[in-house]
Design a protein around this motif. Structure first.
Motif, PDB file in Angstrom:
ATOM      1  N   UNK A   1      12.647 -22.674  33.720  1.00 25.63           N
ATOM      2  CA  UNK A   1      13.266 -23.752  32.935  1.00 25.63           C
ATOM      3  C   UNK A   1      13.183 -23.464  31.429  1.00 25.63           C
ATOM      4  N   UNK A   2      12.474 -22.387  31.071  1.00 27.97           N
ATOM      5  CA  UNK A   2      12.343 -22.032  29.655  1.00 27.97           C
ATOM      6  C   UNK A   2      13.598 -21.342  29.108  1.00 27.97           C
ATOM      7  N   UNK A   3      14.497 -20.933  30.005  1.00 32.45           N
ATOM      8  CA  UNK A   3      15.734 -20.292  29.543  1.00 32.45           C
ATOM      9  C   UNK A   3      16.878 -21.299  29.645  1.00 32.45           C
TER      10      UNK A   3
ATOM     11  N   UNK B   1       5.550  -8.298  29.962  1.00 34.35           N
ATOM     12  CA  UNK B   1       4.865  -8.892  28.791  1.00 34.35           C
ATOM     13  C   UNK B   1       5.098 -10.399  28.719  1.00 34.35           C
ATOM     14  N   UNK B   2       5.959 -10.909  29.584  1.00 32.88           N
ATOM     15  CA  UNK B   2       6.276 -12.341  29.632  1.00 32.88           C
ATOM     16  C   UNK B   2       6.765 -12.870  28.278  1.00 32.88           C
ATOM     17  N   UNK B   3       7.635 -12.114  27.664  1.00 29.75           N
ATOM     18  CA  UNK B   3       8.207 -12.506  26.367  1.00 29.75           C
ATOM     19  C   UNK B   3       9.289 -13.561  26.617  1.00 29.75           C
ATOM     20  N   UNK B   4       9.375 -14.530  25.737  1.00 30.70           N
ATOM     21  CA  UNK B   4      10.440 -15.537  25.862  1.00 30.70           C
ATOM     22  C   UNK B   4      11.718 -14.961  25.246  1.00 30.70           C
ATOM     23  N   UNK B   5      12.752 -14.739  26.073  1.00 29.88           N
ATOM     24  CA  UNK B   5      13.994 -14.135  25.574  1.00 29.88           C
ATOM     25  C   UNK B   5      14.853 -15.174  24.855  1.00 29.88           C
ATOM     26  N   UNK B   6      15.532 -14.718  23.805  1.00 32.72           N
ATOM     27  CA  UNK B   6      16.517 -15.578  23.138  1.00 32.72           C
ATOM     28  C   UNK B   6      17.793 -15.564  23.992  1.00 32.72           C
TER      29      UNK B   6
ATOM     30  N   UNK C   1      10.971 -14.110  33.328  1.00 27.38           N
ATOM     31  CA  UNK C   1       9.548 -14.318  33.028  1.00 27.38           C
ATOM     32  C   UNK C   1       8.694 -13.537  34.015  1.00 27.38           C
ATOM     33  N   UNK C   2       7.414 -13.392  33.674  1.00 24.59           N
ATOM     34  CA  UNK C   2       6.493 -12.714  34.599  1.00 24.59           C
ATOM     35  C   UNK C   2       6.242 -13.635  35.787  1.00 24.59           C
ATOM     36  N   UNK C   3       6.438 -13.122  36.990  1.00 18.92           N
ATOM     37  CA  UNK C   3       6.264 -13.925  38.203  1.00 18.92           C
ATOM     38  C   UNK C   3       5.011 -13.472  38.947  1.00 18.92           C
ATOM     39  N   UNK C   4       4.539 -14.290  39.921  1.00 18.81           N
ATOM     40  CA  UNK C   4       3.348 -13.889  40.675  1.00 18.81           C
ATOM     41  C   UNK C   4       3.532 -12.505  41.310  1.00 18.81           C
TER      42      UNK C   4
END
Ligand code: 8YV
Length: 321
Positions: free
Chosen positions: A55-57, A32-37, A11-14
């Motif tokens: 935690x989104x992955x 682009x902060x795309x959510x990867x499958x 993900x895009x980090x600070x």
């Protein structure tokens, strides 16, 4: 070719975190902060030695098995690690780390906001003002309940639970807690320990969840346990939605057993049960417990400290597998 380790950053980090990553590693960033499958994660991890995910992955056993052989470490940008199958990681010899401590203040602050927002009907009030539907004032208008001086039950007295207790003492709350282990007396600061959750629930004007999501804690707050709370209790969860059963929580809110709930962590985020938003007595936030500039920087640096230790051949400070 540089000899810096290649790190997949999901993900895009600070900015400051990505700058340090680029200085010390060959990061594969996600501007682009795309959510990867799951498949994309596996594909993008090819040729990398480490992954820095959120935690989104979800690193389920099948994903861990299919990760390229070269991946040695998953350095999470999160304190919770329920999105990683720890058993499967251990079996593969993968090192897994998290980011404790640095988000305790931010999460405890949000917990206080949830408690107060739920008690004082913040969602209803804000909606009235924003939609220009505020027409009148009367002594009976938008009446909530006090937080000050009430009894707060904390389920899970770890780092965040302890800071929450401190903040709640500023509101003269009486602190009760249940955990698998009792704190040493000098750390309790007067908090009252309960061997069982069932012993504590009848004493909770407010109950706030601060335990990890594990097979043992999943669904802990079910219909039977909600029924043990005093009538008109307030439920707060800024930890993980898995701890409550959605039907049981919604049932308790609909029946009036619960006065209200303040929630930041849900089952099936972000596609949460639509009934939460339909209820007037919910104060809802979109999983932003640690979302402050200072905390997100600190989380990133902590994840990098763990990577640095691993690639130097040391034991990472926050190893969970
Ligand atoms: C994070 C969290 O924002 O750290 C955790 O466990 O739940 C959140 O505060 C998130 O997990 C980032 O990956």
């Amino acid at each position: 070719m540089s000899d810096k380790p290649v790190i997949l950053v999901t993900r895009k980090l600070p900015e400051a975190v990505e700058a340090r990553l680029s200085r010390d590693y060959e990061p594969r960033l996600n501007p682009e902060d795309v959510l990867y499958s799951k498949d994309e994660i596996i594909e993008r991890a090819t040729g990398a030695q480490g992954i820095l995910p959120c935690h989104t992955e979800h690193f389920t056993a099948d994903v861990i098995e299919r990760l390229p052989e070269e991946i040695k470490i998953i350095a999470n940008f999160s304190v919770g690690f329920d999105h990683v199958d720890i058993g499967a990681a251990k079996k593969r010899g993968l090192v897994v780390t998290n980011t404790p401590d640095v988000l305790s203040n931010a999460t405890a602050e949000l917990t206080m906001m949830l408690m107060i927002g739920a008690a004082r009907r913040a969602s209803e009030g804000e909606k009235l003002v924003r939609t220009r539907s505020w027409k009148d004032w009367s002594p009976a208008f938008m009446v909530g309940v006090d937080v000050t001086g009430k009894r707060l039950g904390i389920l899970g007295m770890g780092r965040v639970g302890q800071v929450t207790a401190k903040r709640a003492r500023g509101f003269d709350m009486e602190i009760h807690y249940h955990d698998v282990r009792r704190l040493p007396p000098e750390m309790e600061e007067g908090a009252i320990f309960h061997e069982t959750l069932e012993d504590m629930l009848p004493l909770c004007d407010f109950i706030s969840i601060h335990c990890n999501a594990t097979p043992e804690t999943t669904g802990l707050m079910n219909a039977e346990r909600f029924s043990l709370l005093p009538d008109g209790a307030i439920y707060v969860n800024a930890a993980r939605g898995a701890i409550h059963d959605d039907d049981a929580l919604i049932g308790a809110l609909q029946s009036g057993k619960l006065w209200a709930a303040g929630i930041d962590a849900y089952n099936n985020e972000p596609n949460i049960d639509a009934r939460f938003a339909e209820l007037p007595n919910t104060f809802l936030m979109p999983h932003i417990g640690s979302a402050t500039i200072e905390t997100r920087d600190a989380m990133g640096f902590r994840a990098l400290d763990n990577l640095d230790a691993y690639f130097k051949g040391d034991e990472p400070g926050d190893r969970v597998a």
